[in-house]
Structures are given as C-alpha cells and as structure tokens.
Design a protein around this motif. Sequence first.
Motif, PDB file in Angstrom:
ATOM      1  N   UNK A  35       0.805  -1.209   0.000  1.00 27.32           N
ATOM      2  CA  UNK A  35       0.000   0.000   0.000  1.00 27.32           C
ATOM      3  C   UNK A  35       0.842   1.265   0.000  1.00 27.32           C
ATOM      4  N   UNK A  36       2.118   1.162   0.294  1.00 24.14           N
ATOM      5  CA  UNK A  36       2.955   2.349   0.357  1.00 24.14           C
ATOM      6  C   UNK A  36       3.594   2.722  -0.954  1.00 24.14           C
ATOM      7  N   UNK A  37       3.508   1.862  -1.958  1.00 20.71           N
ATOM      8  CA  UNK A  37       4.180   2.118  -3.216  1.00 20.71           C
ATOM      9  C   UNK A  37       3.292   2.892  -4.179  1.00 20.71           C
ATOM     10  N   UNK A  38       3.952   3.601  -5.066  1.00 18.53           N
ATOM     11  CA  UNK A  38       3.225   4.350  -6.092  1.00 18.53           C
ATOM     12  C   UNK A  38       2.951   3.467  -7.301  1.00 18.53           C
ATOM     13  N   UNK A  39       1.809   3.699  -7.914  1.00 14.01           N
ATOM     14  CA  UNK A  39       1.432   2.966  -9.121  1.00 14.01           C
ATOM     15  C   UNK A  39       0.875   3.943 -10.142  1.00 14.01           C
ATOM     16  N   UNK A  40       1.277   3.790 -11.379  1.00 12.35           N
ATOM     17  CA  UNK A  40       0.700   4.574 -12.471  1.00 12.35           C
ATOM     18  C   UNK A  40      -0.715   4.067 -12.731  1.00 12.35           C
ATOM     19  N   UNK A  41      -1.700   4.971 -12.697  1.00 11.52           N
ATOM     20  CA  UNK A  41      -3.100   4.581 -12.892  1.00 11.52           C
ATOM     21  C   UNK A  41      -3.740   5.295 -14.078  1.00 11.52           C
ATOM     22  N   UNK A  76      -9.342   7.174 -14.093  1.00  7.06           N
ATOM     23  CA  UNK A  76      -8.307   6.377 -13.442  1.00  7.06           C
ATOM     24  C   UNK A  76      -8.616   4.885 -13.547  1.00  7.06           C
ATOM     25  N   UNK A  77      -7.566   4.087 -13.653  1.00  4.90           N
ATOM     26  CA  UNK A  77      -7.724   2.630 -13.703  1.00  4.90           C
ATOM     27  C   UNK A  77      -7.268   1.968 -12.405  1.00  4.90           C
ATOM     28  N   UNK A  78      -7.052   2.773 -11.402  1.00  7.12           N
ATOM     29  CA  UNK A  78      -6.715   2.272 -10.070  1.00  7.12           C
ATOM     30  C   UNK A  78      -6.949   3.387  -9.072  1.00  7.12           C
ATOM     31  N   UNK A  79      -7.034   3.031  -7.805  1.00  9.13           N
ATOM     32  CA  UNK A  79      -7.329   4.036  -6.779  1.00  9.13           C
ATOM     33  C   UNK A  79      -6.265   4.079  -5.712  1.00  9.13           C
ATOM     34  N   UNK A  80      -6.503   4.923  -4.721  1.00  9.88           N
ATOM     35  CA  UNK A  80      -5.572   5.077  -3.616  1.00  9.88           C
ATOM     36  C   UNK A  80      -6.043   6.140  -2.652  1.00  9.88           C
ATOM     37  N   UNK A  81      -5.198   6.468  -1.705  1.00  9.36           N
ATOM     38  CA  UNK A  81      -5.509   7.518  -0.740  1.00  9.36           C
ATOM     39  C   UNK A  81      -4.658   8.758  -0.953  1.00  9.36           C
ATOM     40  N   UNK A  82      -3.639   8.652  -1.802  1.00 11.08           N
ATOM     41  CA  UNK A  82      -2.809   9.795  -2.165  1.00 11.08           C
ATOM     42  C   UNK A  82      -2.674   9.833  -3.685  1.00 11.08           C
TER      43      UNK A  82
END
Length: 411
Positions: A35-41, A76-82
């Motif tokens: 959960x701490x890593x960045x992902x291109x979405x 977006x093709x993915x989500x997150x909190x940041x």
Amino acid sequence: MTGIAKLRRHRRSVVIAAALLAALGTTAAPAQADQGRWAAVWGAAAQPAVPTADWYGVNWSEQGFTDDSVRQVVRLTGGGTRIRIRLSNIYGTKPLHIAGAMVGYAGIGAAVEAGSLRTLRFGGTDATVVPPGREIVSDATPFRTSTGDRVAVTLRLDAPTGPATFHHFAMTTSYRAPGDHLDDTGATAFTQHSDSWYYLTGVETSGRAHRGTVVAFGDSLTDGVGSTKGADARYPDRLAERLEAAGLPRSVVNAGIGGNRVLTDSPIYGEHALTRFSRDVLARPGVRSVIILDGVNDLAAWNETGPVTCAQIIDGHRTLIRLAHARGLRVIGATITPMGASAAYSPDGERIRQQVNHWIRTSGEYDAVVDFDRIVANSDRIRAAYDSGDHIHLNDAGYRAVADAVDLDAL
C-alpha cells in the motif's frame, strides 16, 4: 535509410535507452501488494507539437499558452488515498512555468465537484518551472480515489509556453479558459475545447493494495483512434474494466501514439518505439507487464522513410523485449491487425505483416501472445463488424473484442 543503417540505429537505441534509464533514476520493478508504493493509474505518451488535423479537430500545441487555465479530465484505472501527477516539457523549447495545479473529482464537462479541489504542490510550493527536455512529478497529496473515477486536473499557465508537449489523440475533451480559473469549479469560463492532452502525462496513486500496472504500448490501435470520443472505449479502457470486474488490483496505462512506428521517427507522430519505450513504459512506477502492439505504420504504403523488411521489424520487437526483460517485466506480444482496402495497404506490406505475425505467434520470444489479428481479421481486411470505417482502425466493438481476448493470467 538503408537496412544496415536502420539496424545500426536500433543498436544505438538500446544504448540510448539504457543511458536514459540511468539518468531518470526511476524504478519499474514488479510491484507487490504494497500500500505504500506508487502505481501509475493513468498515462499518455508525450509528443512534439503538430498542426491541427482538420479531420480530428483543433489542438493548441503549436501556439502553446500565454495566460490560461487548462482543465483536463482523465479516468483512473486504479485508486488510492494519495495522488500525484506527472508533467512533461520533454519537447518544449523554453521553461514551462506552472503557476499552480489543482485536482478534483470531475463533474459534467469542465465542471468539478464542489468541495473536492485539492492543491497539487511541487517541492512544497504551489508553483514550479519545468526545464525544456524534462519531466517532473508533483508532491503526494491526500486524495481518495477508486478505479473508474474521473478526475479533473487544472493547470495555471501564466507565462508564454512556446510549443506545447502534448498527446494528440486523447479521444476526449480538454478545456481552456483565459486568465486564472484554477479554483473555479464551474464550467462557464472554459469555453475553448480541444480533443488533445497538454503537458499531463501521468497520474499516480498510493495507499491501497496494488499488484502492478499493465502498460499498453503501441500506435493508434492502442491510442483508440476510431473509438467514440468521450466514451473511454479504447482497448486499454476495456482491459482495465475486466481487471476490476475480476477483482484484480492492477491498473492499465495507455502508452499508444497514433501514427507511431517501431523503427523510425516521424515529425508528426513522434520518436520511434525503441527510443520512447524507456520513458513511456520503464520510467512509470509499479509497472509489472507490457502489451506491445506495434508495426502497422512501418508497413503502411505512405511510410516516407521507405520500405522495411520482416527482419528489421522483428529486430525492433526483440529490442523492446530485451529492454522489458532487463527490468523484470512480463512482455505480451499482440499480432498486427490488417490494412486491406485502406490507403495504407500494399501487397508487400501485407506479406511482411503475415511474416511478422507468424514470428510473434510461434517464436516463443514473447512471454505470452494475444492474437488480435485472428480476432478482427477477415483475410487481409478488418471484419465489417469491427471496422471504424477507414479499414485500419477498430470501432468500439472491435476494441472490446481484442481487449476481451487478453488472458488476464498472462499479465
């Protein structure tokens, strides 16, 4: 350019790509459910400024901007909190002054949902300057997103930009307003429209479990030319929907450029695949696999650089495979779809297309293969049910069909 010269150029491209990766200092190693890593979405491949194409609509790239707010809506093709964004001045001729940037949930048209705007900062400040030939990434900003969310990114450009780094075939609408409308949630001021993206080349998220980004790399068939504008009906969009429905936390980034070629640069359609692969695939965070669909423009009858051979195109694909494998990525090869009855068709081009497709299917050099050609082709032509009308590009049904042919386990 002779065949020998092209092969030498390919070898130089491998060296250039390795040097670029070292200079970027970025990581594209396979991501774990961290959960701490960045992902291109979301993403778009950068292109140099080009004139407006009458058949496609106005673009603002050649004249650039002077005192404007530019609002761009992406799904977006993915989500997150940041969240953070990637801005590119890679083809700029002068420093790009960003006076401010905002992100919010997109409403109707250029509107943004009230109360959702968040300031994007760069090194802790609201404003930044992107030197010519460079990309930057904004600071992390708390902003909760989910797969399928539409977000609006607004850039305030308060100084002459010169020709803009952009992405031509966005297949959706961007908006422009004179003056400062950075925190304006309404649509009224954004009276100018364009079907291209400007400077914005990536959206990245962190804070949720993620098992790696899939990059769809290629030409106009990846870019979604022929699909319905504003409908998110490109094949990478449909692939992202399938991954979400299957409960697989993987995002999809579209790195297609309409008109792009494997072997040679184009003044209109950008640097060839071997040069841009590092920037558009390997430099993005969280990438785990890449689907390569490329070569139709090298075979097109209008290719001004002259005829190519089967061996040259295969050599180009092998270079892309090596670059991806060197970074631990899984590489899926897609067969090249037909051009019969189009202005791009030639008997020699069709013969080479069949040879390259045979190699993709049988060589075993790709980690997996998705046979787009067999899905959409009727001999040397696109099936009528999948043809957008120009006999090269697919319609919405065609893009859905090829996306549905991708084995999700292969990713």
